[in-house]
Design a protein around this motif. Sequence first.
Motif, short mmCIF file in Angstrom:
data_model
loop_
_atom_site.label_atom_id
_atom_site.label_comp_id
_atom_site.label_asym_id
_atom_site.label_seq_id
_atom_site.Cartn_x
_atom_site.Cartn_y
_atom_site.Cartn_z
N GLY A 23 0.83 -1.20 0.00
CA GLY A 23 0.00 0.00 0.00
C GLY A 23 0.86 1.24 0.00
N THR A 64 -1.63 4.09 2.25
CA THR A 64 -2.66 3.35 2.98
C THR A 64 -2.00 2.28 3.82
N THR A 65 -2.56 2.02 4.99
CA THR A 65 -2.04 0.96 5.84
C THR A 65 -2.83 -0.33 5.68
N ASP A 66 -3.89 -0.29 4.85
CA ASP A 66 -4.74 -1.46 4.65
C ASP A 66 -4.97 -1.69 3.15
N LYS A 103 -5.91 -3.19 -0.38
CA LYS A 103 -6.93 -4.14 -0.81
C LYS A 103 -6.54 -4.89 -2.07
#
Length: 151
Positions: free
Chosen positions: A22, A25-27, A29
């Motif tokens: 990422g 972003t730390t999450d 997808k």
Amino acid sequence: MKNVILILVLVLCFNGANAQVGVGTTDPKSTLDINGNLSLKVVSVNGGPSGSATPIDDGVYINLTPTTGSEEFILPDATVVPGRIYILRNVTDTVNADIYTFGAGVLFFAGDSTAGVSVVNMTTTVGNGNTSKTLIFISDGSNWTYGQLGF
């Protein structure tokens, strides 16, 4: 001790095989998840004379500058660059840019067509004949698919 090292290696391999990256972003997808702006390399190239097309092999967004007698450009062999994307823009208003490709048997397919055109006979006009001066070309690993970008 051997078992501990073996388990550690297996855990690291499993985590690495399912890794997602990422940016902003730390999450994530997806394999690559970008939360922010994306910049692409822009390259400007001049056309080559008939029978000696200018190769396109660098960049993603390419400004084409054809001139009378030097309007030919050539994409790489689609079988060598699967997944490669080029966005080509004819920056002139008076001269068409002719797009060819390396690769025996490689075809061009319009995005809305199932009929391929052989490379030898394929000329895609960018500019005067189209409603958009910008075309996108995508290699599927066998052929090139292209379509207009109507920004």
